[in-house]
Write a protein that holds these residues in place. Structure first.
Motif, PDB file in Angstrom:
ATOM      1  N   GLU A   1       0.823  -1.193   0.000  1.00  0.00           N
ATOM      2  CA  GLU A   1       0.000   0.000   0.000  1.00  0.00           C
ATOM      3  C   GLU A   1       0.866   1.256   0.000  1.00  0.00           C
ATOM      4  OE1 GLU A   1      -2.466  -0.352   3.491  1.00  0.00           O
ATOM      5  OE2 GLU A   1      -4.034  -1.318   2.344  1.00  0.00           O
ATOM      6  N   LEU A   2       0.353   2.282  -0.643  1.00  0.00           N
ATOM      7  CA  LEU A   2       0.963   3.604  -0.623  1.00  0.00           C
ATOM      8  C   LEU A   2       0.156   4.452   0.348  1.00  0.00           C
ATOM      9  CD1 LEU A   2       2.906   5.770  -1.855  1.00  0.00           C
ATOM     10  CD2 LEU A   2       1.093   6.226  -3.518  1.00  0.00           C
ATOM     11  N   VAL A   3       0.817   5.064   1.312  1.00  0.00           N
ATOM     12  CA  VAL A   3       0.140   5.895   2.300  1.00  0.00           C
ATOM     13  C   VAL A   3       0.364   7.360   1.932  1.00  0.00           C
ATOM     14  CG1 VAL A   3      -0.020   6.521   4.742  1.00  0.00           C
ATOM     15  CG2 VAL A   3       0.472   4.160   4.094  1.00  0.00           C
ATOM     16  N   LEU A   4      -0.737   8.101   1.802  1.00  0.00           N
ATOM     17  CA  LEU A   4      -0.685   9.521   1.459  1.00  0.00           C
ATOM     18  C   LEU A   4      -1.419  10.334   2.508  1.00  0.00           C
ATOM     19  CD1 LEU A   4      -1.559   9.149  -2.315  1.00  0.00           C
ATOM     20  CD2 LEU A   4       0.708   9.565  -1.354  1.00  0.00           C
ATOM     21  N   LYS A   5      -1.035  11.595   2.637  1.00  0.00           N
ATOM     22  CA  LYS A   5      -1.710  12.524   3.546  1.00  0.00           C
ATOM     23  C   LYS A   5      -2.556  13.462   2.695  1.00  0.00           C
ATOM     24  CE  LYS A   5       1.021  14.253   6.696  1.00  0.00           C
ATOM     25  NZ  LYS A   5       2.213  14.855   7.342  1.00  0.00           N
ATOM     26  N   VAL A   6      -3.855  13.534   3.005  1.00  0.00           N
ATOM     27  CA  VAL A   6      -4.790  14.295   2.177  1.00  0.00           C
ATOM     28  C   VAL A   6      -5.634  15.207   3.065  1.00  0.00           C
ATOM     29  CG1 VAL A   6      -6.658  14.112   0.486  1.00  0.00           C
ATOM     30  CG2 VAL A   6      -4.922  12.350   0.582  1.00  0.00           C
ATOM     31  N   ARG A   7      -5.963  16.374   2.520  1.00  0.00           N
ATOM     32  CA  ARG A   7      -6.882  17.296   3.192  1.00  0.00           C
ATOM     33  C   ARG A   7      -7.605  18.113   2.133  1.00  0.00           C
ATOM     34  NH1 ARG A   7      -2.797  21.848   5.754  1.00  0.00           N
ATOM     35  NH2 ARG A   7      -2.202  22.785   3.772  1.00  0.00           N
ATOM     36  N   ILE A   8      -8.634  18.818   2.581  1.00  0.00           N
ATOM     37  CA  ILE A   8      -9.358  19.746   1.711  1.00  0.00           C
ATOM     38  C   ILE A   8      -8.691  21.103   1.834  1.00  0.00           C
ATOM     39  CG2 ILE A   8     -11.564  20.892   1.295  1.00  0.00           C
ATOM     40  CD1 ILE A   8     -12.884  18.402   2.594  1.00  0.00           C
ATOM     41  N   GLN A   9      -8.485  21.765   0.728  1.00  0.00           N
ATOM     42  CA  GLN A   9      -7.889  23.093   0.766  1.00  0.00           C
ATOM     43  C   GLN A   9      -8.893  24.076   1.354  1.00  0.00           C
ATOM     44  OE1 GLN A   9      -8.083  25.500  -2.544  1.00  0.00           O
ATOM     45  NE2 GLN A   9      -6.348  26.782  -2.025  1.00  0.00           N
ATOM     46  N   THR A  10      -8.523  24.673   2.465  1.00  0.00           N
ATOM     47  CA  THR A  10      -9.333  25.722   3.085  1.00  0.00           C
ATOM     48  C   THR A  10      -8.376  26.802   3.578  1.00  0.00           C
ATOM     49  OG1 THR A  10      -9.337  24.439   5.125  1.00  0.00           O
ATOM     50  CG2 THR A  10     -11.316  24.306   3.776  1.00  0.00           C
ATOM     51  N   PRO A  11      -8.139  27.816   2.753  1.00  0.00           N
ATOM     52  CA  PRO A  11      -7.112  28.811   3.067  1.00  0.00           C
ATOM     53  C   PRO A  11      -7.395  29.665   4.299  1.00  0.00           C
ATOM     54  CG  PRO A  11      -8.303  29.414   1.070  1.00  0.00           C
ATOM     55  CD  PRO A  11      -8.791  28.061   1.494  1.00  0.00           C
ATOM     56  N   ASN A  12      -8.639  29.826   4.691  1.00  0.00           N
ATOM     57  CA  ASN A  12      -8.964  30.719   5.800  1.00  0.00           C
ATOM     58  C   ASN A  12      -9.094  30.014   7.143  1.00  0.00           C
ATOM     59  OD1 ASN A  12      -9.047  32.771   3.913  1.00  0.00           O
ATOM     60  ND2 ASN A  12     -11.243  32.529   3.570  1.00  0.00           N
ATOM     61  N   VAL A  13      -8.803  28.737   7.186  1.00  0.00           N
ATOM     62  CA  VAL A  13      -8.952  27.968   8.417  1.00  0.00           C
ATOM     63  C   VAL A  13      -7.576  27.725   9.024  1.00  0.00           C
ATOM     64  CG1 VAL A  13      -9.738  25.771   9.383  1.00  0.00           C
ATOM     65  CG2 VAL A  13     -11.035  26.861   7.562  1.00  0.00           C
TER      66      VAL A  13
END
Length: 107
Positions: A1-13
């Motif tokens: 498995e390849l493990v990645l770190k992901v998030r939603i772009q929210t510039p004001n948070v």
């Protein structure tokens, strides 16, 4: 498995934590990355404008995804800002912890 770190772009948070996702190394495609990321974050894939490898590289195709290494940081850049439109309730087969391969076992 390849493990990645992901998030939603929210510039004001201030706090916008990453989650870790796992991709099967045999299925390293842009479509699979989008599917798994959206499922884990509870985002409707229709509203993802692009996937960005931080700090500033846009992923566009399967070859880009194949070059990713463990724990690289990615952001989903969304097309709309209305949170009511973005998030959806995942189906049983999309819920976190659902094992696709286990569901295909026959007795």
């Amino acid at each position: 498995e390849l493990v990645l770190k992901v998030r939603i772009q929210t510039p004001n948070v201030r706090e916008n934590d990453f989650i870790e996702i796992e991709l099967d190394r045999q299925e390293l495609t842009y479509k699979e990355l989008l599917r798994v990321s959206c499922r884990e974050l509870g985002v409707n894939p229709e509203y993802v404008q692009k996937i960005r490898k931080l700090p500033n590289t846009m992923l566009r195709k399967d070859k880009d995804v194949a070059r990713l290494q463990d724990f690289q940081e990615l952001e989903l850049v969304l097309t709309v800002s209305d949170k009511n439109l973005l998030f959806r309730v995942p189906t049983l087969s999309e819920q976190s912890g659902y094992n696709k391969k286990a569901s295909e076992l026959t007795y």
